[in-house]
Design a protein around this motif. Structure first.
Motif, short mmCIF file in Angstrom:
data_model
loop_
_atom_site.label_atom_id
_atom_site.label_comp_id
_atom_site.label_asym_id
_atom_site.label_seq_id
_atom_site.Cartn_x
_atom_site.Cartn_y
_atom_site.Cartn_z
N ILE A 107 1.09 -1.47 0.12
CA ILE A 107 0.33 -0.33 -0.12
C ILE A 107 0.86 1.35 -0.04
CG2 ILE A 107 -1.19 1.21 1.64
CD1 ILE A 107 -2.42 -1.53 2.30
N ILE A 108 2.15 0.99 0.94
CA ILE A 108 2.75 2.72 1.02
C ILE A 108 3.25 2.43 -0.42
CG2 ILE A 108 4.67 3.35 1.97
CD1 ILE A 108 3.66 1.81 4.66
N GLN A 149 3.11 6.07 -2.43
CA GLN A 149 4.79 6.71 -3.20
C GLN A 149 4.34 6.68 -4.90
OE1 GLN A 149 6.80 7.94 -0.41
NE2 GLN A 149 6.48 9.52 -2.49
N TRP A 150 4.56 5.46 -5.24
CA TRP A 150 4.93 5.67 -6.89
C TRP A 150 3.85 6.58 -7.48
CZ3 TRP A 150 1.71 4.46 -11.05
CH2 TRP A 150 1.87 4.24 -12.03
N THR A 151 2.39 6.47 -6.85
CA THR A 151 1.20 7.00 -7.86
C THR A 151 1.73 8.72 -7.39
OG1 THR A 151 -0.27 5.53 -7.17
CG2 THR A 151 -1.34 7.61 -7.36
N ALA A 152 2.06 9.37 -6.20
CA ALA A 152 2.69 10.56 -5.23
C ALA A 152 3.79 10.85 -6.50
CB ALA A 152 3.20 10.68 -4.21
N ASP A 153 4.70 10.41 -7.05
CA ASP A 153 6.23 10.34 -7.64
C ASP A 153 5.39 10.31 -8.94
OD1 ASP A 153 7.81 10.10 -5.31
OD2 ASP A 153 7.99 8.09 -5.87
N LEU A 155 -1.00 12.78 -1.77
CA LEU A 155 -0.57 10.90 -1.89
C LEU A 155 1.17 10.35 -1.02
CD1 LEU A 155 -1.14 10.06 -5.00
CD2 LEU A 155 -2.80 9.53 -2.72
N ASP A 156 1.50 12.28 -1.23
CA ASP A 156 2.59 11.10 -0.26
C ASP A 156 2.64 11.97 1.64
OD1 ASP A 156 5.54 11.75 -1.53
OD2 ASP A 156 5.06 14.08 -1.96
N ASP A 157 1.92 12.41 2.09
CA ASP A 157 1.12 12.36 3.54
C ASP A 157 0.59 11.37 3.34
OD1 ASP A 157 2.42 15.21 3.47
OD2 ASP A 157 -0.33 15.83 3.19
N ALA A 158 0.08 10.91 2.91
CA ALA A 158 -1.31 9.45 2.91
C ALA A 158 0.02 8.51 3.40
CB ALA A 158 -1.80 8.74 1.33
N ALA A 159 1.34 8.39 2.04
CA ALA A 159 2.74 7.04 2.12
C ALA A 159 2.71 7.11 3.42
CB ALA A 159 3.25 7.04 0.90
N GLU A 160 3.19 8.61 3.30
CA GLU A 160 3.58 9.28 4.92
C GLU A 160 2.81 8.32 6.09
OE1 GLU A 160 6.69 9.67 7.98
OE2 GLU A 160 6.89 9.71 6.28
#
Length: 120
Positions: free
Chosen positions: A33-34, A38-42, A51-56
């Motif tokens: 999931i992370i 992170q891939w989608t955010a990048d 999405l960076d916040d969601a990954a964090e």
């Protein structure tokens, strides 16, 4: 005490019928999931910050799922109340909030719920 054992303990204290319905999920699911977030955010910069916040948040969740939050050194343990005794007290008396358990509520809320749906 493993999470599955804690779930079984709560099931027993609350005197639920049958076997506890517990779902074990591999910790690697956090990584999938992370990584996806992170891939989608990048990849998509417009969604990047959210999405960076969601990954964090996922990384933080994984940390709390994996790391032991209690000491294992007997010299650092305090108190005389067992986890079972603590859960039994909450089941009988309720409480407003306890950040150390997944069981919370109030005696008044329990009574109101029982009055509404009946004592099962």
């Amino acid at each position: 005490m493993a999470m599955r054992a804690q779930g079984a303990l709560i099931h027993d204290v609350l005197q639920k019928e049958g076997e506890p319905k517990l779902l074990g999920v591999p910790i690697g699911l956090f990584d999938v999931i992370i990584g996806g977030l992170q891939w989608t955010a990048d990849t998509f910069s417009k969604l990047g910050d959210k999405l960076d916040d969601a990954a964090e948040l996922g990384r933080i969740g994984k940390y709390y799922a994996v790391e032991d939050m209690l000491t294992t050194d007997p010299a650092e343990k305090y108190g005389r109340t067992t986890l079972r005794e603590h859960y039994e007290y909450i089941a009988e008396n309720g409480q407003e909030y306890d950040p150390y358990t997944t069981v919370f509520g109030s005696a008044e809320g329990k009574k109101a719920f029982q009055d509404k749906v009946g004592d099962k």
